[in-house]
Design an enzyme around this catalytic site. Structure first.
Site, short mmCIF file in Angstrom:
data_model
loop_
_atom_site.label_atom_id
_atom_site.label_comp_id
_atom_site.label_asym_id
_atom_site.label_seq_id
_atom_site.Cartn_x
_atom_site.Cartn_y
_atom_site.Cartn_z
N SER A 130 0.83 -1.21 0.00
CA SER A 130 0.00 0.00 0.00
C SER A 130 0.86 1.25 0.00
O SER A 130 1.97 1.26 0.50
CB SER A 130 -0.91 0.01 1.23
OG SER A 130 -1.64 1.22 1.23
N LYS A 184 -4.79 -6.62 3.84
CA LYS A 184 -4.72 -5.52 2.86
C LYS A 184 -6.13 -5.13 2.40
O LYS A 184 -6.44 -3.95 2.22
CB LYS A 184 -3.86 -5.94 1.66
CG LYS A 184 -3.90 -4.98 0.47
CD LYS A 184 -3.30 -3.63 0.81
CE LYS A 184 -3.04 -2.65 -0.29
NZ LYS A 184 -3.85 -2.48 -1.43
N HIS A 187 -7.69 -3.10 5.02
CA HIS A 187 -7.06 -1.78 4.93
C HIS A 187 -7.74 -0.93 3.86
O HIS A 187 -8.10 0.22 4.09
CB HIS A 187 -5.56 -1.96 4.61
CG HIS A 187 -4.91 -0.74 4.03
ND1 HIS A 187 -5.07 -0.36 2.71
CD2 HIS A 187 -4.10 0.19 4.59
CE1 HIS A 187 -4.40 0.75 2.49
NE2 HIS A 187 -3.79 1.10 3.61
N ASN A 188 -7.97 -1.52 2.70
CA ASN A 188 -8.61 -0.77 1.62
C ASN A 188 -10.04 -0.39 1.98
O ASN A 188 -10.50 0.70 1.65
CB ASN A 188 -8.59 -1.58 0.32
CG ASN A 188 -7.23 -1.57 -0.34
OD1 ASN A 188 -6.22 -1.45 0.33
ND2 ASN A 188 -7.18 -1.70 -1.65
N GLU A 191 -9.93 2.43 4.19
CA GLU A 191 -9.60 3.62 3.37
C GLU A 191 -10.90 4.18 2.75
O GLU A 191 -11.12 5.39 2.76
CB GLU A 191 -8.63 3.16 2.29
CG GLU A 191 -8.12 4.23 1.35
CD GLU A 191 -7.17 3.62 0.31
OE1 GLU A 191 -6.22 2.90 0.69
OE2 GLU A 191 -7.41 3.85 -0.90
P1 NBP Z 1 -1.66 -2.66 -13.39
O1 NBP Z 1 -2.63 -3.20 -12.41
O2 NBP Z 1 -2.11 -1.65 -14.37
O3 NBP Z 1 -1.03 -3.91 -14.19
C1 NBP Z 1 -0.08 -3.70 -15.21
C2 NBP Z 1 0.83 -4.89 -15.33
O4 NBP Z 1 0.06 -6.08 -15.49
C3 NBP Z 1 1.70 -4.77 -16.56
O5 NBP Z 1 2.94 -5.33 -16.26
C4 NBP Z 1 0.94 -5.61 -17.57
O6 NBP Z 1 1.75 -6.12 -18.60
C5 NBP Z 1 0.48 -6.74 -16.70
N1 NBP Z 1 -0.62 -7.51 -17.27
C6 NBP Z 1 -1.88 -7.17 -17.55
BR1 NBP Z 1 -2.57 -5.50 -17.38
N2 NBP Z 1 -2.61 -8.17 -18.04
C7 NBP Z 1 -1.77 -9.20 -18.08
C8 NBP Z 1 -1.93 -10.54 -18.49
N3 NBP Z 1 -3.09 -11.00 -18.92
N4 NBP Z 1 -0.86 -11.35 -18.40
C9 NBP Z 1 0.31 -10.90 -17.94
N5 NBP Z 1 0.52 -9.63 -17.52
C10 NBP Z 1 -0.51 -8.79 -17.59
O7 NBP Z 1 -0.35 -2.09 -12.65
P2 NBP Z 1 -0.15 -1.31 -11.29
O8 NBP Z 1 -1.10 -0.17 -11.16
O9 NBP Z 1 1.30 -1.06 -11.18
O10 NBP Z 1 -0.57 -2.37 -10.18
C11 NBP Z 1 0.07 -3.62 -10.04
C12 NBP Z 1 -0.65 -4.40 -8.95
O11 NBP Z 1 -0.53 -3.68 -7.72
C13 NBP Z 1 -2.15 -4.56 -9.19
O12 NBP Z 1 -2.59 -5.78 -8.68
C14 NBP Z 1 -2.75 -3.42 -8.41
O13 NBP Z 1 -4.08 -3.67 -8.04
C15 NBP Z 1 -1.83 -3.37 -7.21
N6 NBP Z 1 -1.73 -2.06 -6.54
C16 NBP Z 1 -1.75 -0.91 -7.25
C17 NBP Z 1 -1.65 0.30 -6.59
C18 NBP Z 1 -1.66 1.60 -7.36
O14 NBP Z 1 -1.67 2.67 -6.70
N7 NBP Z 1 -1.61 1.58 -8.68
C19 NBP Z 1 -1.51 0.33 -5.20
C20 NBP Z 1 -1.44 -0.87 -4.51
C21 NBP Z 1 -1.56 -2.06 -5.19
P3 NBP Z 1 1.87 -5.35 -20.01
O15 NBP Z 1 2.78 -4.20 -19.78
O16 NBP Z 1 2.40 -6.38 -20.90
O17 NBP Z 1 0.47 -4.91 -20.37
#
Ligand code: NBP
Length: 481
Positions: A130, A184, A187-188, A191
């Site tokens: 988080s 987690k 936590h969400n 939030e």
């Molecule tokens: P995203 O949730 O947008 O995911 C992007 C990544 O997933 C890229 O590497 C993409 O690859 C890959 N991907 C996808 Br989309 N579909 C896929 C598939 N079918 N097979 C393999 N790879 C795939 O990224 P993020 O916002 O950095 O979040 C990552 C994780 O962390 C998520 O689970 C999210 O819920 C969690 N999270 C996010 C935050 C936040 O603030 N953003 C905070 C806390 C937790 P590609 O580049 O090839 O499309």
């Protein structure tokens, strides 16, 4: 080439890239990989330029570059993408290697993956991460759970890269299976609740005619008192934010989105039978906000009280709002911890509640001074049955409840919706009531469905009455209402 990376990280979107740079800055060598390979090359040539980060051209290449036991962390979209990567990784890894899922996965998925990989000799960890982009880069709150043999192996990395409060790491082992992702998820949910409470306070302040600057001043003041927290702080900044057209907030459409973790918390609350009413209302409020067209139509048809909110002593009422926020927040966290306690019982997790408060104390979106108070409550009594029964919080509500009641009752009279502030108050009143009207519910259930009831002082003995004189003596065993 000999293996040199301490850990591999798959998923080069916002969270993955920032977590890699965080690990790199703390001295760990990270091997970066992504489904779309161009992103690896772009990352190495841009954001990671000049760092020790290495890239991989395939999963085989990535695995070969890792020190053993191998640690592979996934930060990809939750759901199918995680299973697909696990499926491809399993044949490439050896017994004792570790796969960590740092995405927002459902805790049941994590429990399942943990078991599936345990059978294959691999250690699986589902870790809450988080803090968004900034947290990932400079110190997130980390909530790892899963196969406990993995913890000593990943602990040095996790407790180095996470946020610290007074030198304490905001990361501790949560428990077996899906425990990390469950915590987690809660936590969400919390939030969601915090954000809804703040939005209701904003609605009241706005309805009382305060300007953006005056509202920002209130949030600034509250941020220096009991409510000192990241969300109060950013609310102040959001209120003051201007672009070339003036204050931005007023022009933002009042339709709230969601990714589902709040909803999962509400669903878990229903499944475990725990009255987590505030988070539930926070989720429903987002749904209500999204009925924009219907609301616009209804606003022209449905009448409210028809007079403007007004108070005689504004200064005093502003203090009432702060107290209302604080009291409702205590209830929300108490409910969240009740849910974790029930889930822990059912899943046989040995959760450390003080440790959880500490994990949330820094690095994440709900970080606040308040979480330090919760940590202290569990330090005073690690078996505390309910946060509301801790002396510190008991006194805080005793002190603030008059203000809280003033705010909720006035909001009702003025026709301002305060679902989170009011449901928390009803919960508080319900929780502290020795005799609730559920005796009537039981009587009704027995009257129409022969569901039986217990008499006071005769618990465990189920009785059915012939309420009408025409019913039989047989009680129901199937139909539940
Ligand atoms: P995203 O949730 O947008 O995911 C992007 C990544 O997933 C890229 O590497 C993409 O690859 C890959 N991907 C996808 Br989309 N579909 C896929 C598939 N079918 N097979 C393999 N790879 C795939 O990224 P993020 O916002 O950095 O979040 C990552 C994780 O962390 C998520 O689970 C999210 O819920 C969690 N999270 C996010 C935050 C936040 O603030 N953003 C905070 C806390 C937790 P590609 O580049 O090839 O499309």
């Amino acid at each position: 080439m000999s293996a040199k990376a301490d850990i591999a990280l798959i998923g080069l979107a916002v969270m993955g890239q920032n977590l890699i740079l965080n690990m790199d800055s703390k001295g760990f060598v990270v091997c970066a990989y992504n489904r779309t390979l161009e992103k690896v090359i772009h990352f190495l040539n841009n954001e990671a330029k000049g760092t020790k980060v290495i890239g991989a051209t395939s999963l085989e290449d990535m695995v070969n570059k890792l020190k053993t036991p191998r640690k592979v962390m996934l930060l990809v979209k939750a759901g199918k993408a995680v299973d697909t990567f696990i499926e491809h990784l399993v044949p490439l890894l050896s017994s004792g290697d570790i796969i960590i899922d740092g995405g927002n996965s459902e805790y049941q998925d994590t429990s399942r993956r943990c078991e599936e990989l345990r059978v294959k000799g691999l250690l699986f960890v589902g870790s809450g991460v988080s803090g968004g982009e900034d947290g990932a880069r400079y110190g997130p709150s980390l909530m790892p759970g899963g196969h406990s043999d993995a913890w000593p192996l990943i602990q040095p990395i996790f407790q180095t890269i996470c946020a610290k409060v007074d030198n304490d790491p905001c990361c501790e082992w949560v428990g077996e299976g899906g425990a990390g992702h469950f915590v987690k998820m809660v936590h969400n949910g919390i939030e969601y609740g915090d954000m809804q409470l703040i939005s209701e306070a904003y609605h009241i302040l706005k309805s009382l005619g305060l300007s953006e600057t005056e509202m920002a001043q209130q949030f600034d003041k509250w941020n220096s008192e009991e409510l000192d927290s990241f969300l109060i702080e950013i609310t102040r900044d959001i209120l003051m934010f201007k672009d070339h057209k003036g204050y931005l907030l007023n022009r933002i459409r009042d339709v709230a989105g969601q990714k589902g973790t709040g909803k999962w918390t509400a669903i878990a609350a229903l499944q475990y039978g725990v009255p987590v009413t505030l988070i539930g209302e926070a989720v429903f409020s987002r749904y209500l906000s999204s009925l924009k067209n219907e609301r616009v139509h209804a606003s022209k048809q449905l009448k409210g009280p028809g007079f403007k909110p007004k108070v005689d002593d504004l200064k005093m009422f502003l203090n009432h709002i702060k107290q209302a926020l604080y009291c409702a927040k205590i209830v929300s966290y108490a409910q969240g911890f009740m849910l974790m306690r029930e889930a822990a019982k059912e899943n046989k997790w040995n959760l450390n509640y003080g440790g959880i408060a500490l994990m949330w104390r820094g690095g994440c979106i709900i970080r606040s001074v308040f979480l330090g108070n919760i940590k202290d409550a569990y330090t005073r009594n690690q078996h505390l049955p309910n946060l509301l029964l801790d002396n510190f919080f008991k006194k805080a509500i005793e002190f603030g409840q008059h203000s809280w009641r003033q705010v909720v009752s006035n909001a009702f009279l003025w026709g301002i919706p305060v679902p989170a502030l009011s449901t928390a108050l009803s919960f508080y009143d319900g929780f502290r009531t020795e005799k609730l009207p559920a005796n009537l519910l039981q009587a009704q259930r027995d009257y129409f469905g022969a569901h039986t009831y217990e008499l006071e002082g005769q618990e465990g003995r189920f009785i059915h009455s012939n309420w009408t004189g025409t019913g039989g003596k047989v009680s129901a065993s199937t139909y539940q209402a």
